[in-house]
Scaffold this motif. Structure first.
Motif, mmCIF file in Angstrom:
data_model
loop_
_atom_site.group_PDB
_atom_site.id
_atom_site.type_symbol
_atom_site.label_atom_id
_atom_site.label_comp_id
_atom_site.label_asym_id
_atom_site.label_seq_id
_atom_site.Cartn_x
_atom_site.Cartn_y
_atom_site.Cartn_z
ATOM 1 N N PHE A 99 31.977 38.778 42.497
ATOM 2 C CA PHE A 99 32.201 39.829 41.495
ATOM 3 C C PHE A 99 32.247 41.199 42.157
ATOM 4 N N GLU A 100 32.960 41.268 43.271
ATOM 5 C CA GLU A 100 33.097 42.520 44.009
ATOM 6 C C GLU A 100 34.556 42.889 44.252
ATOM 7 N N LYS A 101 35.343 41.954 44.755
ATOM 8 C CA LYS A 101 36.734 42.229 45.111
ATOM 9 C C LYS A 101 37.614 41.793 43.934
ATOM 10 N N VAL A 113 25.087 34.264 40.622
ATOM 11 C CA VAL A 113 25.572 35.579 41.054
ATOM 12 C C VAL A 113 25.507 36.567 39.887
ATOM 13 N N LEU A 114 25.934 36.114 38.709
ATOM 14 C CA LEU A 114 25.867 36.972 37.527
ATOM 15 C C LEU A 114 24.426 37.361 37.194
ATOM 16 N N PHE A 128 23.948 41.220 37.779
ATOM 17 C CA PHE A 128 24.131 41.878 36.484
ATOM 18 C C PHE A 128 23.068 41.491 35.447
ATOM 19 N N ASN A 129 22.043 40.749 35.892
ATOM 20 C CA ASN A 129 20.913 40.409 35.018
ATOM 21 C C ASN A 129 21.336 39.570 33.808
ATOM 22 N N PHE A 130 22.273 38.653 34.015
ATOM 23 C CA PHE A 130 22.716 37.782 32.935
ATOM 24 C C PHE A 130 21.660 36.717 32.626
ATOM 25 N N PHE A 141 31.279 45.375 32.876
ATOM 26 C CA PHE A 141 30.887 45.466 34.289
ATOM 27 C C PHE A 141 31.036 46.916 34.763
ATOM 28 N N PRO A 142 30.196 47.798 34.248
ATOM 29 C CA PRO A 142 30.358 49.233 34.527
ATOM 30 C C PRO A 142 30.095 49.618 35.982
#
Length: 249
Positions: A136-138, A23-24, A28-30, A160-161
């Motif tokens: 990584f939403e709520k 998911v990351l 978020f391109n981790f 996490f901008p």
């Protein structure tokens, strides 16, 4: 591109860690640095192994886990090479943290001293996973407005901008001033506030509510436990009772 050290242990669920990392990576391109640290001793509190277990038997468990882990990483299309190192976990983790921006660890069911000691030496933001995969939403921020949560929320907002709304929950917080809330407002993050009070709510109410989110942001345990004045162990309780992954900055 941010890089996260994913620490695998033979008594944890590698699939759960991999799913959280994916998911990351997608959102978020981790990039991942996967690490397995071979044990020099049987960890305290591992209840499914005999107290008389030898390191040779432990090695068999580890070797089997490592092979399954390599297969899993390959099956999931993750090409990062698994690093296998030997030594004291805390010291090695501190060294590998120099190479990354974050670390992901999995909570042990028994929450032993080895795990808590590891949290105390981590100097980069940590994501603790236990029973679920986060979208990584709520997001819920658990705040006593102390120094630790102020540090965590500052790092979270920076790292996490794209997160633009959160819920802030407190337990028995009665002061008029709320610096965490002010900080979130200044950063343009829409914040819903929920106050829990032991005259109206039980701890079960509190934990049930925070588990309705898919990521918890809380303060570190390095010197004083979260909500120390209330229970002396509230921070540990949150880690023990949270089904939701936790971010500590």
């Amino acid at each position: 591109m941010d890089k996260i050290l994913v620490l695998f242990k033979y008594y944890n669920d590698a699939k759960l860690a991999v799913e959280n990392y994916k998911v990351l990576k997608e959102k978020f391109n981790f990039e991942m640095l996967p690490l397995y640290v071979k044990e020099l001793k049987v960890p305290t509190g591992v209840t499914f192994l005999s107290p008389t277990m030898t390191l040779d038997i432990l090695k068999e468990y580890e070797d089997e886990y490592i092979e399954k882990l390599k297969t899993l990483l390959d099956k999931e299309g993750l090409k990062e090479e698994l690093i296998i190192d030997i030594g004291m976990t805390k010291q090695l983790v501190q060294d590998y943290l120099k190479k990354v921006d974050f670390i992901m660890v999995e909570e042990t069911d028994y929450l032993d001293e080895d795990f808590l000691d590891l949290l105390k030496v981590i100097y980069k933001p940590v994501i603790i996973i236990n029973k679920s995969v986060s979208n990584f939403e709520k997001i819920v921020v658990i705040s006593d407005d102390g120094i630790k949560i102020n540090k965590s929320i500052k790092n979270f907002v920076k790292d996490f901008p794209t997160i633009k709304d959160v819920t802030l929950i407190s337990w028995n917080y009665k002061q008029d001033e709320n610096n965490v809330l002010d900080f979130l407002k200044r950063k343009g993050i829409e914040t819903k506030v929920e106050m829990f009070d032991d005259s109206l709510n039980t701890k079960d109410d509190f934990f049930k509510r925070i588990n309705e989110f898919d990521l918890i942001v809380m303060g570190n345990l390095s010197k004083s436990f979260f909500f120390e004045k209330i229970t002396k162990r509230m921070g540990v309780e949150i880690i023990e009772k949270a089904n939701t992954p936790i971010f500590i900055g």
